[in-house]
Design a protein around this motif. Structure first.
Motif: not given
Lengths: 354, 379, 310
Positions: A63-82, C120-126
């Motif tokens: 959970l912690p790494p996923v949250l971290l990566a999730g923020f940096f990846v998906y959070g950032a993309i969402a923010w980017n779109f905003l 979701l994680i793997i997609a993050g690679i790309f």
């Protein structure tokens, strides 16, 4: 042959009887991941949870790494779109108001955008196809039971270990109009006049090929250098694919009468389809982000010949401080990447490969 | 179809430690239409021999002749042999139809329509016509095996080569396929070389068996000859399940002295043995007879250790003494009851024993076949 | 076609011609893949006049030889090298560790729905990094300082007197920001690498440990972690190369000249107006040196990382 088969028919075609009693053997059971081994004790706690116990006990790990990566990846993309929906530019903070698609409209009307988009697509397609072809060829050659195989592989993969800044620096020298390797060799073989005449853009007077400046050669030169760097990757992927094909297939094809070329064309290469697909996904996504190389070669303003969406985005956002516009271009890049990896990931998921 | 000859064929490999002789001077003449099984334990060189016939390994020395022509230097594609691999080697991206058509497309000028016809007829004969447009991944092991067979049949070759084709099937299917393969081969009348480590397959399916050990041909003869008249200790021990019992003895005059017993030889047998002193006595489990007592010559007392009931027969593991280390096996009829720990008397009839020279392994005297009964047919 | 013996009859017969042709092509491949590097190495030892005169791949002649280009490049790049290493090593270790933990929680321990998280994680690679650049700049330069300033000055106001500002312009802080960024973006690929590795570990061994009463953490520490060492080697080598070689994030997150990493410095050197190729070639070789060294020593691991991304 006919007599044989008619004799067989007369004898009653006995093999048919074996089928009805043939249970499937040699089939592999698909293993699903779910194990339900319980830990000693703890039953009441386990059973009272609304979710699976394994999920809870594994959470501290993922959970912690996923949250971290999730923020940096998906959070950032969402923010980017905003951000792309705002008018944010210049210094200072962003104002999150007035959301509209004006940036996208601007993009669609921007000639530079379309030019960069065209270059991006050309790069993507040509680079991927040629990289796959070269990688496949090299992999087949290396698979021929040669001596020093490891050494060859190591050397062919070496460019992949270098930064794009390093390779761009080297290729700038290779492509140098006056004294670079290519032009010096061309001069040596007295081909300069011929090639200059062939490659020269209309209306340009020159005596040396300016690989990186001419609109006829610039993008091709970049693509060539990138293929040089990345074909080792395609080679590694295809080599693994080749190694997965059992020796018996090569032998059966030979005993069946196929020549070497036919054997590769009809039996071996079709079995490399999966390798080709996954390699091309990675190659295409890479082509979308080939920023480092071009930036190191020509800076953030590489000229229309070499401009791709990745360099345009950087220039617009960080040189001109047009943050919102840059974000919009970045979203386009993201969507393109999604179009490439989405179907691939989905089909892998459906096949249980994940 | 042609006669296939192996003439002093030898194959050596270079290893880190030196030279390995995989096949050592093997010579066999295979008749047209004959079914020859090549058997032996793992690593005996049987697969290597098969691959040399196919052209997948080159021959270090010796000749292989097909229909009188030397084929040593011919590539596999030109030898007109068809091979069924142990793993079937079906091309996973092609349908059954395409798999079977491949050989004809690559090695002949046959028009597509004729190829299609052949393929369809073969699938009908093998009972897999319904599967003709499926891919190997969708087939069961038995079905895949039949496609592999079909691929070979369709080519109408000079020789069928089969490399342990039944190895991946379960026991029941294996037994059924053995019979079917035999019928198939008889009907097609194609010379077949069949490699296996399973001596039951060799015994039941072949016209002749070639037994290899460590690359050396031990014997090449009909199954019953190998069974009843083995050339040496190896063949005697390899063929037959459960295997022959061996007792090392020293001969003194007409008596063989073993660890736990003594055996009296008759005049004829003594003459055959002549000067040899270290003699191994062999007797098959089914030839050991139950006796009422140890009064008669060459009967002994034994203790039953374990009985394996198989339904049709019982295999008893016997020891000469309760604390003896060595055991020997005896087979009795399924309706004869023996229990563990029981003391019984057994007889080794002289007409059934095999004698071998312990040092060289060669057979000195095999059992007589006088007691074979021929059944008269009902008219 | 990868067995130790090569005993095809035709190969023996034609061995001379087609094998020779094969090796000729392979040797040409070596020339093809190495010539830019080779010309760079040759050129960096030449004087200005020399490299304009001679063929690029020829070695420098007696008086055309100089070490001054190398010296210049070294001086320019050395701080960059140190900064790169300072930034890359912690980021790599963090990514690898987090990747291992994540893969463990998503693979060895199985629970329903985990495949969704994996996807979701793997997609993050790309993802193309351009898609997160602006938010990243925003985060590190606007949002985070804003938050921290507020927090620190409120909670620790008695110490700072309300004057503490987040040291955005501090070189070390910028490198740390870059390090954390790389660590975060490295998690997906490291997770993927470890996941394929953990999928191959026997389920039965884990189940036996469960029956023995081991907790999830205990299984990780005592079974999975020791078994992971080969994969750690692969991940560390591969990820270090990726992080060290990056330019884009460095450009965005590091603007203090003293803190610039090797790739940035080299890009600045190359983009310079003066076209002294001997210096830029020397710069390229110097900048590439750590990853080249890692590749030469650990090439096997790197290749496995490359294949694993597949």
């Amino acid at each position: 042959m006919r007599e044989i088969l008619s004799r067989l028919r007369a004898a009653g075609g006995g093999l048919r009887s074996a089928i009805s009693r043939d249970e499937s053997n040699g089939d592999q059971l698909a293993t699903d991941g779910g194990t339900t081994v319980t830990t000693a004790g703890d039953d009441t706690l386990r059973k009272s949870l609304p979710v699976e116990w394994e999920l809870v006990e594994s959470a501290p790990f993922w959970l912690p790494p996923v949250l971290l990566a999730g923020f940096f990846v998906y959070g950032a993309i969402a923010w980017n779109f905003l951000l792309s929906l705002t008018d944010y530019n210049g210094l200072g903070g962003a104002t999150y108001a007035n959301f509209d698609f004006s940036m996208y409209a601007r993009m669609l009307n921007d000639g530079a955008f379309w030019h960069a988009a065209q270059n991006t697509v050309v790069l993507l397609v040509v680079f991927t196809v040629l990289c796959l072809a070269l990688g496949l060829l090299v992999a087949i050659l290396i698979d021929q039971n040669i001596r020093f195989e490891n050494s060859f592989r190591t050397i062919y993969l070496l460019p992949m270990s270098l930064s794009f800044v390093v390779t761009a620096t080297m290729w700038a020298w290779v492509y140098n109009a006056r004294s670079g390797v290519f032009n010096q060799l061309i001069r040596l073989f007295n081909l300069e006049g011929l090639l200059v005449g062939l490659l020269r853009p209309a209306g340009v007077n020159a005596e040396v090929i300016q690989w990186l400046s001419w609109n006829t050669t610039a993008l091709a030169a970049v693509i060539f250098a990138l293929i040089w760097q990345f074909s080792g990757y395609a080679m590694v992927v295809f080599l693994a694919g080749l190694r997965a094909i059992p020796q018996a297939h090569y032998e059966a094809a030979r005993v069946d009468g196929a020549t070497t070329v036919r054997m590769y064309m009809r039996v071996i290469i079709p079995q490399l389809r999966a390798s080709a697909v996954s390699a091309s996904v990675v190659l295409m996504v890479f082509a979308l982000k080939a920023f480092d190389f071009i930036y190191a070669l020509r800076g953030s303003q590489p000229g229309a010949n070499m401009d791709i969406l990745a360099t345009m985005m950087y220039r617009v956002a960080f040189d001109s401080l047009q943050w919102a516009y840059g974000s919009a271009i970045a979203i386009v890049l993201f969507v393109l990447a999604l179009l490439v990896i989405g179907p691939y990931l989905y089909s892998e998921y459906r096949r249980g490969e994940l | 179809m042609a006669q296939l000859t192996l003439d002093n064929v030898t194959k050596t490999f270079q290893d880190d430690d030196g030279e390995i002789v995989a096949v050592d001077n093997v010579s066999v003449d295979i008749e047209d239409g004959e079914f020859l099984c090549v058997v032996g334990p793992s690593g005996c060189g049987k697969s290597t021999t098969l691959r040399m016939i196919a052209g997948l390994e080159d021959i270090t020395s010796g000749e292989i002749r097909l229909a009188g022509q030397i084929i040593n230097d011919q590539p596999p594609a030109r030898r007109n042999v068809a091979m069924v691999f142990q793993s079937y080697a079906l091309y996973p991206h092609m349908t059954v139809r395409e798999n079977m058509a491949f050989g004809l497309e690559e090695s002949t000028d046959m028009p597509d329509s004729e190829i299609d016809e052949r393929v369809e007829e073969a699938t009908k004969m093998l009972g897999i016509f319904d599967l003709i447009d499926r891919k190997p991944g969708e087939l069961s092991g038995g079905q895949q095996q039949r496609v592999a067979l079909g691929r070979a049949i369709v080519r109408d070759p000079e020789v069928f080569l089969m490399d342990e084709p039944l190895a991946n099937l379960d026991a029941k299917l294996k037994a059924e396929m053995r019979t079917e393969l035999q019928h198939l081969q008889e009907d097609l009348d194609v010379t077949t070389v069949y490699v296996t480590h399973d001596q039951t397959e060799a015994m039941t399916m072949s016209d002749r068996i070639a037994i290899l050990n460590d690359g050396i041909l031990q014997q090449c003869a009909t199954p019953l000859e190998c069974y009843h008249k083995p050339n040496n200790l190896f063949v005697a021990g390899f063929i037959g399940e459960p295997s022959m019992n061996f007792f090392p003895t020293t001969r003194e005059g007409a008596t063989l002295r073993a660890d736990r017993f003594e055996y009296e030889l008759g005049d004829e047998t003594v003459a055959a043995v002549s000067e040899t002193t270290n003699v191994t006595l062999g007797i098959r489990p089914e030839d050991i007879e139950l006796a009422d007592s140890t009064a008669a010559p060459n009967t002994f007392e034994a203790v039953v250790d374990v009985v394996e009931p198989r339904g049709n027969e019982n295999t008893a593991h016997l020891q000469f003494d309760a604390d003896a280390d060595e055991q020997f096996t005896m087979t009795v009829d399924g309706m004869t009851n023996l229990t563990a720990g029981q003391r019984i008397s057994v007889a080794f009839p002289e007409e059934a024993i095999h004698l071998f020279d312990t040092e060289s392994g060669e057979a000195i005297r095999n059992r007589t076949l006088d007691d074979i009964e021929t059944v008269e047919s009902v008219v | 076609m990868s067995t130790g013996t090569r005993d095809y009859v035709e190969e023996l017969r034609d061995m001379d011609n087609s094998r020779i042709g094969l090796y000729a092509v392979l040797l040409f491949g070596i020339v093809f893949y190495l010539f830019p590097v080779e010309t760079a190495v040759m050129t960096m030892f030449k004087t200005q006049g020399e490299f304009a005169r001679t063929l690029p791949f020829a070695p420098p002649s007696g008086d055309g030889f100089t070490l001054s280009a190398l010296a210049t490049a070294w001086n320019t790049l050395r701080p960059g090298l140190l900064n790169s290493l300072l930034m890359a090593i912690p980021a790599t270790i963090m990514s690898a560790l987090l990747g291992s933990l994540t893969a463990y929680g998503l693979t060895t321990i199985s629970w329903r729905g985990q495949v969704g998280v994996v996807v979701l994680i793997i997609a993050g690679i790309f993802i193309p990094y351009q898609a997160v650049l602006v938010p990243l700049a925003q985060f590190w330069y606007q949002i985070l300082p804003g938050l921290l300033n507020g927090f620190v000055n409120t909670v620790f106001g008695f110490v700072t007197g309300g004057n503490w500002t987040y040291p955005s312009r501090n070189g070390y802080v910028q490198l740390m920001q870059l390090s954390i960024t790389h660590a975060a973006y490295g998690i997906p690929i490291c997770t993927l690498l470890f996941r394929s590795y953990y999928q191959a570990i026997s389920d039965e061994m884990i189940e036996a440990a469960r029956l023995d009463g081991a907790s999830a953490f205990s299984i990780y520490r005592n079974i999975i972690l020791p078994l992971s060492l080969p994969m750690f080697a692969v991940t560390l080598i591969y990820q270090f190369t990726q992080v060290y070689n990056d330019l884009l994030f460095a450009l965005v997150l590091v603007n203090e000249p003293a803190a610039q990493v090797a790739t940035q410095r080299l890009a600045a050197l190359t983009g310079g107006v003066v076209q002294s190729f001997n210096t830029t070639m020397a710069g390229a070789i110097v900048a590439a040196f750590p990853t080249l060294l890692v590749y030469i020593v650990f090439g096997e691991q790197f290749a496995k990382g490359v294949a694993g991304e597949n």
